[in-house]
Design an enzyme around this catalytic site. Structure first.
Site, PDB file in Angstrom:
ATOM      1  N   ASP A 285      -8.314  69.959  46.243  1.00 23.46           N
ATOM      2  CA  ASP A 285      -8.321  71.101  47.421  1.00 23.46           C
ATOM      3  C   ASP A 285      -7.924  72.492  46.373  1.00 23.46           C
ATOM      4  O   ASP A 285      -7.219  72.273  45.409  1.00 23.46           O
ATOM      5  CB  ASP A 285      -7.305  70.857  48.397  1.00 23.46           C
ATOM      6  CG  ASP A 285      -7.249  71.615  49.577  1.00 23.46           C
ATOM      7  OD1 ASP A 285      -6.854  71.004  50.651  1.00 23.46           O
ATOM      8  OD2 ASP A 285      -8.151  72.684  49.694  1.00 23.46           O
TER       9      ASP A 285
ATOM     10  N   CYS B  14     -11.712  67.227  59.137  1.00 26.23           N
ATOM     11  CA  CYS B  14     -10.303  67.137  59.335  1.00 26.23           C
ATOM     12  C   CYS B  14      -9.621  68.221  60.238  1.00 26.23           C
ATOM     13  O   CYS B  14     -10.283  69.341  60.471  1.00 26.23           O
ATOM     14  CB  CYS B  14      -9.714  67.216  57.643  1.00 26.23           C
ATOM     15  SG  CYS B  14      -7.913  66.717  57.712  1.00 26.23           S
TER      16      CYS B  14
HETATM   17  O1  LIG Z   1      -5.522  70.970  57.676  1.00 29.56           O
HETATM   18  C1  LIG Z   1      -4.249  71.445  57.637  1.00 29.56           C
HETATM   19  O2  LIG Z   1      -3.674  72.169  58.358  1.00 29.56           O
HETATM   20  C2  LIG Z   1      -3.161  70.889  56.738  1.00 29.56           C
HETATM   21  C3  LIG Z   1      -1.890  71.223  56.880  1.00 29.56           C
HETATM   22  C4  LIG Z   1      -1.005  70.662  55.825  1.00 29.56           C
HETATM   23  C5  LIG Z   1      -1.553  69.656  54.850  1.00 29.56           C
HETATM   24  C6  LIG Z   1      -2.896  69.594  54.674  1.00 29.56           C
HETATM   25  C7  LIG Z   1      -3.822  69.950  55.455  1.00 29.56           C
HETATM   26  N1  LIG Z   1      -5.233  69.721  55.471  1.00 29.56           N
HETATM   27  C8  LIG Z   1      -5.632  68.723  54.392  1.00 29.56           C
HETATM   28  C9  LIG Z   1      -6.936  68.814  54.309  1.00 29.56           C
HETATM   29  O3  LIG Z   1      -7.456  67.488  54.101  1.00 29.56           O
HETATM   30  C10 LIG Z   1      -8.086  69.775  54.931  1.00 29.56           C
HETATM   31  O4  LIG Z   1      -9.035  69.372  55.369  1.00 29.56           O
HETATM   32  C11 LIG Z   1      -8.262  70.511  53.436  1.00 29.56           C
HETATM   33  O5  LIG Z   1      -7.274  71.075  53.014  1.00 29.56           O
HETATM   34  C12 LIG Z   1      -9.353  71.503  53.473  1.00 29.56           C
HETATM   35  O6  LIG Z   1      -9.071  72.466  54.419  1.00 29.56           O
HETATM   36  P1  LIG Z   1     -10.075  73.858  54.500  1.00 29.56           P
HETATM   37  O7  LIG Z   1     -10.051  74.490  53.311  1.00 29.56           O
HETATM   38  O8  LIG Z   1      -9.477  74.621  55.806  1.00 29.56           O
HETATM   39  O9  LIG Z   1     -11.640  73.513  54.778  1.00 29.56           O
END
Ligand SMILES: O=C(O)c1ccccc1NCC(=O)[C@H](O)[C@H](O)COP(=O)(O)O
Length: 209
Positions: free
Chosen positions: A128, A8
Site C-alpha cells: 500500500d 475494501c
Molecule cells: O480503508 C481504511 O479506512 C483503512 C483504515 C485503516 C487501515 C487500513 C485501511 N484500509 C486498508 C485497505 O486495505 C485499503 O483497501 C487500502 O489501503 C487501499 O485504499 P485506497 O488507497 O483508498 O484504495
C-alpha cells in the site's frame, strides 16, 4: 492467471451484493479504530449475510487488541484476516486463520523488503502507498515499479481506480488488486458505476487489451 480483485471498506449490504454480482473475489470490512469505514461487530452479521458463497470475507485490523480481533471474528466469520499495523507474526497467526500483512511502501521499497522477513506465516502481502504507521484507505499511490521480490502473492493497493488500474497491472503484474477510496462517492459509501468500471478495466488488463 486472472488478476483477483478485493473491494475494501464496505459498510452497506447493498454494496456488498453489487460487489459479488460484479464478480470480485473478496470483500473487506474494516475494524481499525482510525477509519471512517470502521464497522462495529453488531453490523457484521448483516454484512456477512450479503456475501454469497465463494467470495472471500476479509476482516481488517490496525493494532486492535486481541480481544477485539476475537470479537470481530466471532461476529463476521471471515475467511481471511488482514493486519495493517505493527502486529507481529505470532499475533497475526494466533487466531487460526490465514492472514494478509500490509507492507507500507510510502517509506520506500527497502522498508517493505525488510518487513517481509518478519512475517513468515503470512499467506500474502498487501503493498500500500501509505507511510509506515499511517492508516490505509488514503488513496496513496506508490511507484509500482519498485515492488521488491516477495515470497508470497502480492495484493497491490493504494490510490487505484478505474483510470489507473490497467497501468498498475501492466507494470506490477500483481496476484490481486485492492481498492477502497477509488470506488467511493464518500468514505465507506461505494459508487456502483465506479465499482463496475474498476472491474471492467481490471478484466481488460487481464486480456492484455
Ligand atoms: O480503508 C481504511 O479506512 C483503512 C483504515 C485503516 C487501515 C487500513 C485501511 N484500509 C486498508 C485497505 O486495505 C485499503 O483497501 C487500502 O489501503 C487501499 O485504499 P485506497 O488507497 O483508498 O484504495
Amino acid at each position: 492467471m486472472r488478476i483477483r480483485i478485493k473491494f475494501c471498506g464496505l459498510t452497506r449490504p447493498g454494496d456488498v451484493r453489487l460487489a459479488a454480482e460484479l464478480g470480485v473475489d473478496a470483500v473487506g470490512f474494516v475494524f481499525a479504530a482510525r477509519s471512517p469505514r470502521r464497522i462495529e461487530a453488531a453490523d457484521a452479521a448483516g454484512l456477512r449475510a450479503a456475501v454469497p458463497p465463494l467470495v472471500d470475507v476479509v476482516a481488517l485490523f490496525m493494532d486492535n487488541p486481541g480481544s477485539e480481533v476475537d470479537t470481530a471474528i466471532r461476529a463476521l466469520r471471515p475467511t481471511l484476516l488482514q493486519f495493517h499495523g505493527r502486529e507481529d507474526d505470532a499475533f497475526c497467526r494466533g487466531f487460526g486463520l490465514p492472514f494478509v500483512k500490509t507492507l507500507a511502501m510510502g517509506g520506500g521499497a527497502d522498508d517493505a523488503a525488510m518487513a517481509r522477513k518478519r512475517y513468515p506465516s503470512a499467506s500474502a502481502f498487501l503493498l500500500d502507498g501509505h507511510r509506515p504507521g499511517e492508516p490505509g484507505g488514503a488513496g496513496a499511490r506508490f511507484d509500482w515499479s519498485t515492488i521488491p521480490p516477495l515470497p508470497r502473492p502480492v495484493f497491490l493497493a493504494g490510490g487505484l481506480n478505474a483510470g489507473n488500474v490497467g497501468e498498475a497491472i501492466r507494470i506490477a503484474r500483481p496476484y490481486a488488486v485492492d481498492v477502497s477510496s477509488g470506488i467511493e462517492s464518500a468514505p465507506g459509501i461505494k459508487d456502483g458505476a465506479k465499482m463496475q468500471q474498476f472491474v471492467e478495466e481490471t478484466r481488460r488488463a487481464d486480456r492484455n487489451e
